[in-house]
Design a protein around this motif. Sequence first.
Motif, short mmCIF file in Angstrom:
data_model
loop_
_atom_site.label_atom_id
_atom_site.label_comp_id
_atom_site.label_asym_id
_atom_site.label_seq_id
_atom_site.Cartn_x
_atom_site.Cartn_y
_atom_site.Cartn_z
N MET A 1 0.85 -1.16 0.00
CA MET A 1 0.00 0.00 0.00
C MET A 1 0.90 1.23 0.00
O MET A 1 1.84 1.33 0.78
CB MET A 1 -0.92 -0.03 1.22
N SER A 2 0.58 2.17 -0.86
CA SER A 2 1.39 3.39 -0.97
C SER A 2 1.20 4.28 0.25
O SER A 2 0.21 4.15 0.99
CB SER A 2 1.01 4.16 -2.23
N VAL A 3 2.14 5.19 0.43
CA VAL A 3 2.04 6.15 1.53
C VAL A 3 0.78 6.99 1.38
O VAL A 3 0.06 7.25 2.36
CB VAL A 3 3.30 7.04 1.58
N GLU A 4 0.47 7.39 0.15
CA GLU A 4 -0.73 8.19 -0.10
C GLU A 4 -2.00 7.42 0.27
O GLU A 4 -2.91 7.97 0.88
CB GLU A 4 -0.80 8.64 -1.56
N ALA A 5 -2.05 6.15 -0.08
CA ALA A 5 -3.22 5.33 0.23
C ALA A 5 -3.34 5.13 1.74
O ALA A 5 -4.45 5.18 2.30
CB ALA A 5 -3.14 3.99 -0.49
N ARG A 6 -2.21 4.89 2.39
CA ARG A 6 -2.23 4.72 3.84
C ARG A 6 -2.68 6.01 4.52
O ARG A 6 -3.45 5.98 5.49
CB ARG A 6 -0.85 4.29 4.35
N LEU A 7 -2.20 7.15 4.05
CA LEU A 7 -2.59 8.44 4.62
C LEU A 7 -4.08 8.69 4.41
O LEU A 7 -4.78 9.13 5.33
CB LEU A 7 -1.75 9.57 4.01
N ALA A 8 -4.59 8.39 3.23
CA ALA A 8 -6.01 8.56 2.95
C ALA A 8 -6.86 7.67 3.86
O ALA A 8 -7.89 8.11 4.39
CB ALA A 8 -6.31 8.27 1.48
N ALA A 9 -6.41 6.43 4.06
CA ALA A 9 -7.15 5.52 4.94
C ALA A 9 -7.13 6.02 6.38
O ALA A 9 -8.14 5.97 7.08
CB ALA A 9 -6.56 4.11 4.85
N LEU A 10 -5.99 6.54 6.79
CA LEU A 10 -5.87 7.08 8.14
C LEU A 10 -6.77 8.30 8.32
O LEU A 10 -7.45 8.44 9.35
CB LEU A 10 -4.41 7.44 8.43
N GLU A 11 -6.81 9.18 7.33
CA GLU A 11 -7.67 10.35 7.40
C GLU A 11 -9.14 9.94 7.46
O GLU A 11 -9.93 10.54 8.21
CB GLU A 11 -7.43 11.27 6.20
N GLU A 12 -9.50 8.91 6.71
CA GLU A 12 -10.88 8.42 6.73
C GLU A 12 -11.25 7.87 8.11
O GLU A 12 -12.32 8.15 8.64
CB GLU A 12 -11.06 7.35 5.65
N ARG A 13 -10.34 7.11 8.70
CA ARG A 13 -10.59 6.56 10.03
C ARG A 13 -10.67 7.67 11.08
O ARG A 13 -11.52 7.63 11.97
CB ARG A 13 -9.49 5.56 10.40
N LEU A 14 -9.81 8.67 10.97
CA LEU A 14 -9.83 9.78 11.91
C LEU A 14 -11.14 10.57 11.79
O LEU A 14 -11.74 10.93 12.80
CB LEU A 14 -8.63 10.71 11.68
N ARG A 15 -11.59 10.80 10.58
CA ARG A 15 -12.84 11.53 10.39
C ARG A 15 -14.00 10.75 11.01
O ARG A 15 -14.88 11.33 11.66
CB ARG A 15 -13.12 11.79 8.92
N ALA A 16 -14.02 9.43 10.84
CA ALA A 16 -15.09 8.62 11.43
C ALA A 16 -15.06 8.73 12.96
O ALA A 16 -16.11 8.86 13.60
CB ALA A 16 -14.96 7.17 10.99
N LEU A 17 -13.88 8.69 13.56
CA LEU A 17 -13.77 8.83 15.01
C LEU A 17 -14.23 10.21 15.47
O LEU A 17 -14.94 10.34 16.48
CB LEU A 17 -12.32 8.59 15.46
N GLU A 18 -13.84 11.24 14.72
CA GLU A 18 -14.27 12.59 15.07
C GLU A 18 -15.79 12.74 14.93
O GLU A 18 -16.43 13.38 15.77
CB GLU A 18 -13.54 13.63 14.21
N ASP A 19 -16.36 12.15 13.87
CA ASP A 19 -17.81 12.21 13.69
C ASP A 19 -18.53 11.51 14.84
O ASP A 19 -19.49 12.04 15.41
CB ASP A 19 -18.23 11.56 12.36
N GLU A 20 -18.06 10.32 15.18
CA GLU A 20 -18.69 9.58 16.28
C GLU A 20 -18.59 10.36 17.58
O GLU A 20 -19.54 10.42 18.36
CB GLU A 20 -18.07 8.19 16.42
#
Length: 164
Positions: A1-20
């Motif tokens: 997995m590329s750094v960009e893909a890992r960063l995007a996945a991390l940002e998505e997970r962080l947004r979900a945590l912030e939303d919750e």
Amino acid sequence: MSVEARLAALEERLRALEDEREITRLVLSYGPLVDSGCAAEVAGLWEPDGVYDVDELLMTGHPEIEAMVRSANHQRWISGGCAHVVGPPHVTLSGDEATAVGYTLMIVKRPDGFVLRRATANHWRLRRTPSGWRAVTRVNRVLDGREESPDLLASHFPDAVRHR
């Protein structure tokens, strides 16, 4: 997995945590706000045309929700001593929409101490707005043995099978 893909996945997970977290804070703020009589702030938990459906009362829009908090009945609960104790919600996110379920206990002061007046099942539908998450609908049903109350809770878990 590329750094960009890992960063995007991390940002998505962080947004979900912030939303919750934001949704949980919104749901949990109901008790302290309603018990302190902060009518505009209680109404502000909902979208302007949001619906609050309690067993004995259906409110649509900020003016009706504010009126409930300002009502003589509600003010008597506050002045007599009451606490709406909101349990932590179970939140499910779906993009800019979410649902949450949980419980509220209404505890009131009596001459001989505090007693549980009612326990309710709560089902919230929420939406992300430019101002943050807001309730679209909140349905409360007293947990008194009627089927409607556990059905309301189970509706949040689409794969759950209720045994009756």
